[in-house]
Design a protein around this motif. Structure first.
Motif, PDB file in Angstrom:
ATOM      1  N   LEU A   1     -10.043 -12.973  -7.683  1.00  0.00           N
ATOM      2  CA  LEU A   1     -11.242 -12.261  -7.684  1.00  0.00           C
ATOM      3  C   LEU A   1     -11.545 -10.835  -8.510  1.00  0.00           C
ATOM      4  O   LEU A   1     -11.746 -10.122  -8.942  1.00  0.00           O
TER       5      LEU A   1
ATOM      6  N   ILE B   1      -7.159   0.911   5.109  1.00  0.00           N
ATOM      7  CA  ILE B   1      -7.183   0.078   3.852  1.00  0.00           C
ATOM      8  C   ILE B   1      -6.090  -0.974   4.309  1.00  0.00           C
ATOM      9  O   ILE B   1      -6.396  -2.480   4.199  1.00  0.00           O
TER      10      ILE B   1
ATOM     11  N   LYS C   1      -7.306  -3.552   7.028  1.00  0.00           N
ATOM     12  CA  LYS C   1      -8.964  -4.123   5.629  1.00  0.00           C
ATOM     13  C   LYS C   1      -8.299  -5.392   5.432  1.00  0.00           C
ATOM     14  O   LYS C   1      -8.347  -6.746   5.577  1.00  0.00           O
TER      15      LYS C   1
ATOM     16  N   TYR D   1       0.817  -1.598  -0.396  1.00  0.00           N
ATOM     17  CA  TYR D   1       0.112   0.131  -0.302  1.00  0.00           C
ATOM     18  C   TYR D   1       0.633   0.746  -0.058  1.00  0.00           C
ATOM     19  O   TYR D   1       0.126   2.300  -0.921  1.00  0.00           O
TER      20      TYR D   1
ATOM     21  N   ALA E   1     -16.871  -1.994  -2.307  1.00  0.00           N
ATOM     22  CA  ALA E   1     -16.007  -1.095  -1.697  1.00  0.00           C
ATOM     23  C   ALA E   1     -15.110  -0.437  -3.748  1.00  0.00           C
ATOM     24  O   ALA E   1     -14.905   0.377  -3.111  1.00  0.00           O
ATOM     25  N   HIS E   2     -15.131  -1.119  -4.564  1.00  0.00           N
ATOM     26  CA  HIS E   2     -14.488  -1.213  -6.073  1.00  0.00           C
ATOM     27  C   HIS E   2     -15.959  -0.501  -6.565  1.00  0.00           C
ATOM     28  O   HIS E   2     -15.471   0.082  -7.866  1.00  0.00           O
TER      29      HIS E   2
ATOM     30  N   ILE F   1     -12.040   0.968 -12.069  1.00  0.00           N
ATOM     31  CA  ILE F   1     -11.350   0.506 -12.458  1.00  0.00           C
ATOM     32  C   ILE F   1     -11.897  -0.150 -13.217  1.00  0.00           C
ATOM     33  O   ILE F   1     -12.494  -0.849 -13.750  1.00  0.00           O
TER      34      ILE F   1
ATOM     35  N   GLU G   1      -5.628 -13.864  -5.670  1.00  0.00           N
ATOM     36  CA  GLU G   1      -6.418 -12.239  -6.242  1.00  0.00           C
ATOM     37  C   GLU G   1      -6.397 -12.588  -7.669  1.00  0.00           C
ATOM     38  O   GLU G   1      -7.474 -11.838  -7.913  1.00  0.00           O
TER      39      GLU G   1
ATOM     40  N   HIS H   1      -5.206  -1.533 -14.798  1.00  0.00           N
ATOM     41  CA  HIS H   1      -5.297  -0.868 -12.786  1.00  0.00           C
ATOM     42  C   HIS H   1      -4.882  -3.009 -12.275  1.00  0.00           C
ATOM     43  O   HIS H   1      -4.108  -2.332 -11.941  1.00  0.00           O
ATOM     44  N   PHE H   2      -5.976  -3.226 -13.064  1.00  0.00           N
ATOM     45  CA  PHE H   2      -6.106  -4.749 -12.229  1.00  0.00           C
ATOM     46  C   PHE H   2      -4.468  -5.110 -12.516  1.00  0.00           C
ATOM     47  O   PHE H   2      -3.880  -5.909 -11.601  1.00  0.00           O
TER      48      PHE H   2
ATOM     49  N   LYS I   1     -16.062  -3.450   4.015  1.00  0.00           N
ATOM     50  CA  LYS I   1     -17.292  -4.269   2.796  1.00  0.00           C
ATOM     51  C   LYS I   1     -16.216  -5.507   1.842  1.00  0.00           C
ATOM     52  O   LYS I   1     -15.636  -5.484   1.749  1.00  0.00           O
TER      53      LYS I   1
ATOM     54  N   TYR J   1     -12.547 -10.834   8.187  1.00  0.00           N
ATOM     55  CA  TYR J   1     -12.313  -9.205   7.476  1.00  0.00           C
ATOM     56  C   TYR J   1     -13.623  -9.343   7.535  1.00  0.00           C
ATOM     57  O   TYR J   1     -14.866  -9.529   7.748  1.00  0.00           O
TER      58      TYR J   1
ATOM     59  N   ARG K   1      -1.391  -3.469 -10.018  1.00  0.00           N
ATOM     60  CA  ARG K   1      -1.739  -3.787  -8.747  1.00  0.00           C
ATOM     61  C   ARG K   1      -0.808  -5.549  -9.016  1.00  0.00           C
ATOM     62  O   ARG K   1      -0.283  -5.438  -7.554  1.00  0.00           O
TER      63      ARG K   1
ATOM     64  N   LEU L   1     -15.445   3.206  -8.358  1.00  0.00           N
ATOM     65  CA  LEU L   1     -13.896   3.306  -8.594  1.00  0.00           C
ATOM     66  C   LEU L   1     -14.109   3.504 -10.293  1.00  0.00           C
ATOM     67  O   LEU L   1     -12.425   4.420 -10.661  1.00  0.00           O
TER      68      LEU L   1
HETATM   69  C1  HEM Z   1      -7.388  -9.037  -6.261  1.00  0.00           C
HETATM   70  C2  HEM Z   1      -7.395  -7.442  -5.759  1.00  0.00           C
HETATM   71  C3  HEM Z   1      -7.291  -6.511  -5.077  1.00  0.00           C
HETATM   72  C4  HEM Z   1      -8.507  -7.013  -3.031  1.00  0.00           C
HETATM   73  C5  HEM Z   1      -8.033  -8.175  -3.128  1.00  0.00           C
HETATM   74  C6  HEM Z   1      -8.579  -6.123  -2.801  1.00  0.00           C
HETATM   75  C7  HEM Z   1      -9.172  -5.456  -1.562  1.00  0.00           C
HETATM   76  C8  HEM Z   1      -9.635  -4.994  -1.117  1.00  0.00           C
HETATM   77  C9  HEM Z   1     -10.420  -4.444   0.860  1.00  0.00           C
HETATM   78  C10 HEM Z   1     -10.268  -5.206   0.904  1.00  0.00           C
HETATM   79  C11 HEM Z   1     -10.477  -2.959   0.301  1.00  0.00           C
HETATM   80  C12 HEM Z   1     -10.760  -2.389   1.725  1.00  0.00           C
HETATM   81  C13 HEM Z   1     -12.474  -2.519   1.556  1.00  0.00           C
HETATM   82  C14 HEM Z   1     -13.519  -1.612   2.471  1.00  0.00           C
HETATM   83  O1  HEM Z   1     -12.969  -0.466   3.342  1.00  0.00           O
HETATM   84  O2  HEM Z   1     -14.654  -2.346   3.361  1.00  0.00           O
HETATM   85  C15 HEM Z   1     -10.602  -2.047  -0.916  1.00  0.00           C
HETATM   86  C16 HEM Z   1     -10.710  -0.946  -1.068  1.00  0.00           C
HETATM   87  C17 HEM Z   1     -10.229  -0.423  -2.065  1.00  0.00           C
HETATM   88  N1  HEM Z   1      -9.308  -0.687  -2.963  1.00  0.00           N
HETATM   89 FE1  HEM Z   1      -9.189  -2.637  -3.406  1.00  0.00          FE
HETATM   90  N2  HEM Z   1      -8.283  -4.792  -3.539  1.00  0.00           N
HETATM   91  C18 HEM Z   1      -8.696  -5.480  -5.329  1.00  0.00           C
HETATM   92  C19 HEM Z   1      -7.933  -4.554  -6.086  1.00  0.00           C
HETATM   93  C20 HEM Z   1      -7.789  -3.141  -6.381  1.00  0.00           C
HETATM   94  C21 HEM Z   1      -7.824  -2.180  -7.625  1.00  0.00           C
HETATM   95  C22 HEM Z   1      -7.179  -3.155  -8.770  1.00  0.00           C
HETATM   96  C23 HEM Z   1      -7.568  -1.012  -7.407  1.00  0.00           C
HETATM   97  C24 HEM Z   1      -7.487   0.542  -7.909  1.00  0.00           C
HETATM   98  C25 HEM Z   1      -6.404   0.050  -8.557  1.00  0.00           C
HETATM   99  C26 HEM Z   1      -8.608  -1.212  -6.010  1.00  0.00           C
HETATM  100  C27 HEM Z   1      -8.230   0.163  -5.431  1.00  0.00           C
HETATM  101  C28 HEM Z   1      -9.043   0.138  -4.620  1.00  0.00           C
HETATM  102  C29 HEM Z   1      -9.813   1.712  -3.398  1.00  0.00           C
HETATM  103  C30 HEM Z   1      -9.279   2.510  -3.791  1.00  0.00           C
HETATM  104  C31 HEM Z   1      -9.778   0.945  -2.105  1.00  0.00           C
HETATM  105  C32 HEM Z   1     -10.469   1.563  -1.425  1.00  0.00           C
HETATM  106  C33 HEM Z   1     -12.128   2.140  -1.046  1.00  0.00           C
HETATM  107  C34 HEM Z   1     -12.636   3.435  -0.032  1.00  0.00           C
HETATM  108  O3  HEM Z   1     -12.667   3.177   0.750  1.00  0.00           O
HETATM  109  O4  HEM Z   1     -13.717   4.208  -1.051  1.00  0.00           O
HETATM  110  N3  HEM Z   1      -8.536  -2.062  -5.183  1.00  0.00           N
HETATM  111  N4  HEM Z   1      -9.538  -3.372  -1.463  1.00  0.00           N
END
Ligand code: HEM
Length: 128
Positions: A111, A43, A46, A22, A69-70, A75, A108, A79-80, A64, A61, A83, A73
């Motif tokens: 997902l 983040i 979580k 992160y 959560a996404h 995405i 991952e 972008h994936f 959300k 966990y 990551r 956005l």
């Molecule tokens: C396997 C892929 C991914 C996993 C396992 C994952 C997991 C998570 C988790 C657990 C959260 C927290 C949710 C919550 O606040 O309750 C989160 C939030 C977030 N993720 Fe991911 N994510 C993935 C891919 C991505 C990608 C590709 C992006 C962007 C390039 C991304 C951007 C974000 C952002 C910006 C948040 C914050 C959302 C908010 O607070 O409004 N994620 N993600």
């Protein structure tokens, strides 16, 4: 006895991987903008729980569902992909054994469909 990825990697390294991931993601030229104004420590916390549970560990966990959560956005697949590159780099640099790192990335990858916004076909009847 099957050994989980959680057992192979260990809770402490999982925590280090997610924390370092992160730090890089928030600063990244390709995906950093998604995180503008977001709380990195929240983040990270979580996602440590999420990764721990995903890899077969004991944590729960409580964030959300990933779709929720996404969904706001915009995405896209590149972008994936970015990551996954950042994650692969961190896993290698923190000396996670190659097979375990591959297993983590593969989980991952599965997902992926949850992360993209559902594409809704526009109703174009008015154009006919
Ligand atoms: C396997 C892929 C991914 C996993 C396992 C994952 C997991 C998570 C988790 C657990 C959260 C927290 C949710 C919550 O606040 O309750 C989160 C939030 C977030 N993720 Fe991911 N994510 C993935 C891919 C991505 C990608 C590709 C992006 C962007 C390039 C991304 C951007 C974000 C952002 C910006 C948040 C914050 C959302 C908010 O607070 O409004 N994620 N993600």
């Amino acid at each position: 006895v099957p050994v989980t990825l959680f057992e192979q990697i260990g809770a402490e390294i999982i925590e280090k991987v997610i924390t370092e991931f992160y730090i890089r993601a928030f600063d990244d030229i390709i995906i950093g903008h998604f995180f503008f104004g977001k709380d990195r420590l929240d983040i990270t916390k979580k996602q440590i729980d999420f990764a721990n549970a995903m890899l077969g560990g004991p944590r729960q966990y409580s964030g959300k569902p990933l779709e929720t959560a996404h969904e706001s956005l915009s995405i896209r697949p590149p972008h994936f992909g970015r990551r996954q590159v950042l994650m692969a780099n961190v896993l290698a640099e923190l000396n996670v054994p190659e097979e375990a790192a591959k297993g983590w990335l593969a989980m991952e990858e599965r997902l992926r469909p949850l992360i993209f916004k559902k594409v809704i076909k526009a109703d174009c009847n008015h154009l006919k």
